[in-house]
Scaffold this motif. Sequence first.
Motif, PDB file in Angstrom:
ATOM      1  N   THR A 179       0.828  -1.210   0.000  1.00  0.00           N
ATOM      2  CA  THR A 179       0.000   0.000   0.000  1.00  0.00           C
ATOM      3  C   THR A 179       0.858   1.253   0.000  1.00  0.00           C
ATOM      4  N   THR A 180       2.051   1.163   0.583  1.00  0.00           N
ATOM      5  CA  THR A 180       2.974   2.303   0.634  1.00  0.00           C
ATOM      6  C   THR A 180       4.343   1.877   0.131  1.00  0.00           C
ATOM      7  N   ASP A 181       4.843   2.545  -0.886  1.00  0.00           N
ATOM      8  CA  ASP A 181       6.164   2.224  -1.416  1.00  0.00           C
ATOM      9  C   ASP A 181       7.258   2.786  -0.520  1.00  0.00           C
ATOM     10  N   SER A 182       8.281   1.979  -0.271  1.00  0.00           N
ATOM     11  CA  SER A 182       9.433   2.447   0.489  1.00  0.00           C
ATOM     12  C   SER A 182      10.291   3.347  -0.400  1.00  0.00           C
ATOM     13  N   LYS A 183      11.264   4.017   0.230  1.00  0.00           N
ATOM     14  CA  LYS A 183      12.180   4.871  -0.532  1.00  0.00           C
ATOM     15  C   LYS A 183      12.920   4.050  -1.585  1.00  0.00           C
ATOM     16  N   PHE A 184      13.257   2.830  -1.233  1.00  0.00           N
ATOM     17  CA  PHE A 184      13.969   1.945  -2.145  1.00  0.00           C
ATOM     18  C   PHE A 184      13.122   1.626  -3.371  1.00  0.00           C
ATOM     19  N   PRO A 204      26.455  -1.818  -6.972  1.00  0.00           N
ATOM     20  CA  PRO A 204      27.433  -0.742  -6.802  1.00  0.00           C
ATOM     21  C   PRO A 204      28.755  -1.065  -7.488  1.00  0.00           C
ATOM     22  N   SER A 205      29.420  -0.041  -7.998  1.00  0.00           N
ATOM     23  CA  SER A 205      30.718  -0.232  -8.637  1.00  0.00           C
ATOM     24  C   SER A 205      31.806   0.618  -7.985  1.00  0.00           C
ATOM     25  N   THR A 206      31.448   1.440  -6.997  1.00  0.00           N
ATOM     26  CA  THR A 206      32.416   2.247  -6.261  1.00  0.00           C
ATOM     27  C   THR A 206      32.108   2.153  -4.769  1.00  0.00           C
ATOM     28  N   PRO A 207      33.076   2.480  -3.915  1.00  0.00           N
ATOM     29  CA  PRO A 207      32.808   2.478  -2.465  1.00  0.00           C
ATOM     30  C   PRO A 207      31.656   3.413  -2.088  1.00  0.00           C
ATOM     31  N   GLU A 208      31.551   4.539  -2.796  1.00  0.00           N
ATOM     32  CA  GLU A 208      30.481   5.499  -2.496  1.00  0.00           C
ATOM     33  C   GLU A 208      29.117   4.903  -2.837  1.00  0.00           C
ATOM     34  N   MET A 210      28.459   1.752  -2.904  1.00  0.00           N
ATOM     35  CA  MET A 210      28.234   0.696  -1.921  1.00  0.00           C
ATOM     36  C   MET A 210      27.628   1.267  -0.645  1.00  0.00           C
ATOM     37  N   ALA A 211      28.155   2.408  -0.193  1.00  0.00           N
ATOM     38  CA  ALA A 211      27.630   3.068   1.008  1.00  0.00           C
ATOM     39  C   ALA A 211      26.176   3.488   0.790  1.00  0.00           C
ATOM     40  N   GLU A 212      25.866   3.999  -0.421  1.00  0.00           N
ATOM     41  CA  GLU A 212      24.496   4.403  -0.739  1.00  0.00           C
ATOM     42  C   GLU A 212      23.558   3.200  -0.747  1.00  0.00           C
ATOM     43  N   MET A 213      24.030   2.068  -1.277  1.00  0.00           N
ATOM     44  CA  MET A 213      23.207   0.866  -1.308  1.00  0.00           C
ATOM     45  C   MET A 213      22.879   0.385   0.099  1.00  0.00           C
ATOM     46  N   LEU A 214      23.896   0.375   0.972  1.00  0.00           N
ATOM     47  CA  LEU A 214      23.672  -0.075   2.348  1.00  0.00           C
ATOM     48  C   LEU A 214      22.705   0.857   3.067  1.00  0.00           C
TER      49      LEU A 214
END
Length: 228
Positions: A179-184, A204-208, A210-214
């Motif tokens: 009913t409600t979509d998450s930010k993801f 992810p292909s860079t450390p940055e 990767m941090a955004e994905m987590l």
Amino acid sequence: MDLDVLNMFVIAGGTLAIPILAFVASFLLWPSALIRFYYWYWRRALGMQVRYANYDDYQFCYSYRGRPGYRPSILMLHGFSAHKDMWLSIVKFLPKNLHLVCVDMPGHEGTTRSALDDYSISGQAKRIHQFVECIKLNRRPFHLVGTSMGGNVAGVYAAQYPEDICSLTLICPAGLPSTTDSKFIKQLRELQDSKRIDRIPLIPSTPEEMAEMLKLCSYVRFKVPQQV
């Protein structure tokens, strides 16, 4: 101090220093090797063995424990970008007399990865059925467990091959409407609408990145060391 005692301390210190230095060097230079060793040790401690099964020219990699018996076997399907060893934290709580099978999903870890393969949910369900037939898991109905993408595949598998299944467990399965979509989910929809395939948050292909994905996927906030 007696020379023999001094030599004993030097030998003991050297003996301790070698594994410590090996660990530090592995962490700084080859963290992936350290992670592989960690999973190898954990599988060994839990009695899980790695095997391969082939369907024509397609190879499946899986781990298992126990033998088929009067209780239903359990097949476990992991999520996107994970692998069979993600289930070890669950396996340690399951009775050792159960027959457990954890398979690398199509395109993941030790299972065949091909740009020509069908990675849609129904395509993966078909591949998993081929795996089940390879190892003759469906001689008797088995219990199917899936999480995330694997949960989506497990649900479709149960619908397409109901005679194989005696029960089904879905853990945070993908593919279910909310009913409600998450930010993801909102971000994925925006990417889908823009038809951009160069920036997928789960790859992810860079450390940055990767941090955004987590940050996007994990409720608990934690930092991954730069080496990893």
